[in-house]
Write an enzyme that holds these catalytic residues in place. Sequence first.
Site, PDB file in Angstrom:
ATOM      1  N   ARG A  12     -13.769  -8.502   0.999  1.00  0.00           N
ATOM      2  CA  ARG A  12     -12.336  -8.294   0.753  1.00  0.00           C
ATOM      3  C   ARG A  12     -11.586  -9.602   1.045  1.00  0.00           C
ATOM      4  O   ARG A  12     -10.698  -9.999   0.296  1.00  0.00           O
ATOM      5  CB  ARG A  12     -11.794  -7.164   1.645  1.00  0.00           C
ATOM      6  CG  ARG A  12     -12.270  -5.764   1.290  1.00  0.00           C
ATOM      7  CD  ARG A  12     -11.714  -5.293  -0.035  1.00  0.00           C
ATOM      8  NE  ARG A  12     -10.258  -5.277  -0.060  1.00  0.00           N
ATOM      9  CZ  ARG A  12      -9.474  -4.298   0.412  1.00  0.00           C
ATOM     10  NH1 ARG A  12     -10.034  -3.206   0.913  1.00  0.00           N
ATOM     11  NH2 ARG A  12      -8.156  -4.377   0.323  1.00  0.00           N
ATOM     12  N   ASP A  65     -17.291   7.133  -1.900  1.00  0.00           N
ATOM     13  CA  ASP A  65     -16.028   7.008  -1.164  1.00  0.00           C
ATOM     14  C   ASP A  65     -15.734   8.377  -0.549  1.00  0.00           C
ATOM     15  O   ASP A  65     -16.399   9.380  -0.875  1.00  0.00           O
ATOM     16  CB  ASP A  65     -14.906   6.576  -2.129  1.00  0.00           C
ATOM     17  CG  ASP A  65     -13.556   6.336  -1.439  1.00  0.00           C
ATOM     18  OD1 ASP A  65     -13.529   6.172  -0.200  1.00  0.00           O
ATOM     19  OD2 ASP A  65     -12.531   6.316  -2.140  1.00  0.00           O
ATOM     20  N   HIS A  98      -7.116   0.980  -6.695  1.00  0.00           N
ATOM     21  CA  HIS A  98      -7.347   0.084  -5.563  1.00  0.00           C
ATOM     22  C   HIS A  98      -7.997  -1.195  -6.100  1.00  0.00           C
ATOM     23  O   HIS A  98      -9.172  -1.468  -5.854  1.00  0.00           O
ATOM     24  CB  HIS A  98      -8.255   0.783  -4.551  1.00  0.00           C
ATOM     25  CG  HIS A  98      -8.250   0.162  -3.179  1.00  0.00           C
ATOM     26  ND1 HIS A  98      -7.488  -0.936  -2.850  1.00  0.00           N
ATOM     27  CD2 HIS A  98      -8.939   0.495  -2.048  1.00  0.00           C
ATOM     28  CE1 HIS A  98      -7.705  -1.252  -1.580  1.00  0.00           C
ATOM     29  NE2 HIS A  98      -8.573  -0.398  -1.075  1.00  0.00           N
ATOM     30  N   ARG A 136       0.878  -1.182   0.000  1.00  0.00           N
ATOM     31  CA  ARG A 136       0.000   0.000   0.000  1.00  0.00           C
ATOM     32  C   ARG A 136       0.907   1.221   0.000  1.00  0.00           C
ATOM     33  O   ARG A 136       1.659   1.431   0.959  1.00  0.00           O
ATOM     34  CB  ARG A 136      -0.922  -0.012   1.217  1.00  0.00           C
ATOM     35  CG  ARG A 136      -1.596   1.326   1.444  1.00  0.00           C
ATOM     36  CD  ARG A 136      -2.749   1.266   2.394  1.00  0.00           C
ATOM     37  NE  ARG A 136      -3.884   0.603   1.771  1.00  0.00           N
ATOM     38  CZ  ARG A 136      -5.122   0.633   2.263  1.00  0.00           C
ATOM     39  NH1 ARG A 136      -5.359   1.268   3.397  1.00  0.00           N
ATOM     40  NH2 ARG A 136      -6.094   0.032   1.646  1.00  0.00           N
ATOM     41  N   GLN A 155      -9.961  -3.750  -3.885  1.00  0.00           N
ATOM     42  CA  GLN A 155     -11.298  -3.275  -3.518  1.00  0.00           C
ATOM     43  C   GLN A 155     -12.291  -3.601  -4.633  1.00  0.00           C
ATOM     44  O   GLN A 155     -13.401  -4.075  -4.370  1.00  0.00           O
ATOM     45  CB  GLN A 155     -11.247  -1.761  -3.270  1.00  0.00           C
ATOM     46  CG  GLN A 155     -12.567  -1.185  -2.809  1.00  0.00           C
ATOM     47  CD  GLN A 155     -12.996  -1.734  -1.459  1.00  0.00           C
ATOM     48  OE1 GLN A 155     -12.229  -1.716  -0.514  1.00  0.00           O
ATOM     49  NE2 GLN A 155     -14.217  -2.243  -1.375  1.00  0.00           N
ATOM     50  N   CYS A 209     -16.437   1.724   0.092  1.00  0.00           N
ATOM     51  CA  CYS A 209     -15.279   0.850   0.346  1.00  0.00           C
ATOM     52  C   CYS A 209     -14.851   0.881   1.805  1.00  0.00           C
ATOM     53  O   CYS A 209     -14.153  -0.031   2.259  1.00  0.00           O
ATOM     54  CB  CYS A 209     -14.129   1.242  -0.557  1.00  0.00           C
ATOM     55  SG  CYS A 209     -13.605   2.948  -0.330  1.00  0.00           S
TER      56      CYS A 209
END
Length: 310
Positions: A294, A226, A131, A104, A134, A266
């Site tokens: 996830r 988001d 991402h 990340r 996700q 998310c």
Amino acid sequence: MSIQHFLSIADLTPETLWHILELGRDLKEEWKAGGNRPLLKGKTLGMLFQKPSLRTRVSFEMGMIHLGGGAIYLSPQEVQLGQRESVPDVARVLSRYVDAIMARVFAHAHVEQLAAHSRVPVINGLSDYSHPCQALADLLTIWEIKGRLEGIRLAYVGDGNNVARSLAFAAALTGIHMVAASPEGYALDEGTVARSRALAEAGGGSLRLTTDPVEAVRDADVIYTDVWASMGQEAEAERRRQVFRPYQVNAALVAQAPPDVIVMHCLPAHRGEEITDEVIDGPRSVVFHQAENRLHAQKGLLVWLLGAMG
Ligand code: CP
Ligand code: NVA
């Protein structure tokens, strides 16, 4: 043979994307039935973080444990990617110890550099550009709840950010029709629109941009939002709060959509900003189901990448 990495959804074909989703769904069914096949017995995932995380860290770590392997968490302070040591050197060293790396990062170029210098697969666990993990969980969630992806109408309301970009690529590849409603100056960039349209030729989806959130949600099967300021954009948060106010996913906006619409996020959510408590805790919200996925989607990804089931 070149190493298979997972840096962007846009690198996949529709067939590969479906293969990962099916693996994730099958592993979820097995796990729910009380089973856990040790498909990655003895394998280890190194997890490099430059930013905070709840879902990404815990879902990857638990995914490896379920599959009979292990994971090592490396905090931002520990490795100091690109500061204490160059990104290529981190990749060269870490990939001699572990079987896959999840990272990340702030700059997307850093996951690309890690991949270029790693002996093992590299997974993008969020960058400023995308991402993709996700998006896998998002597709699995929509597929489970709506029974299909093809023809689904998805309204993304908010910032044209990393999450929106991966969703746009995922939609293009799976036949989802996505409309992204963002304030002027915060829409998905032209490169993303072009890439998404190219992917749609293989996958049958589409992407349309608008500035009108009400128009975007009118026919939607899914409303997605988001945060308005992503990690790394804290200095812009106040300004963004002003600009994005008309894009809040609240009861009034959800009421403009068909009654069976589902609401996704998310997470982490800034309750009272991009989404209200009433909506996130309400009957249309599937955000915690989505968060759970996830784990399952990434188990499919790990099994695919590490070659345990082709
Ligand atoms: N959605 C997501 O990636 O959550 P974390 O930042 O907690 O990992
Ligand atoms: N767009 C958000 C997603 C967090 C999971 C961020 O980058 O901070």
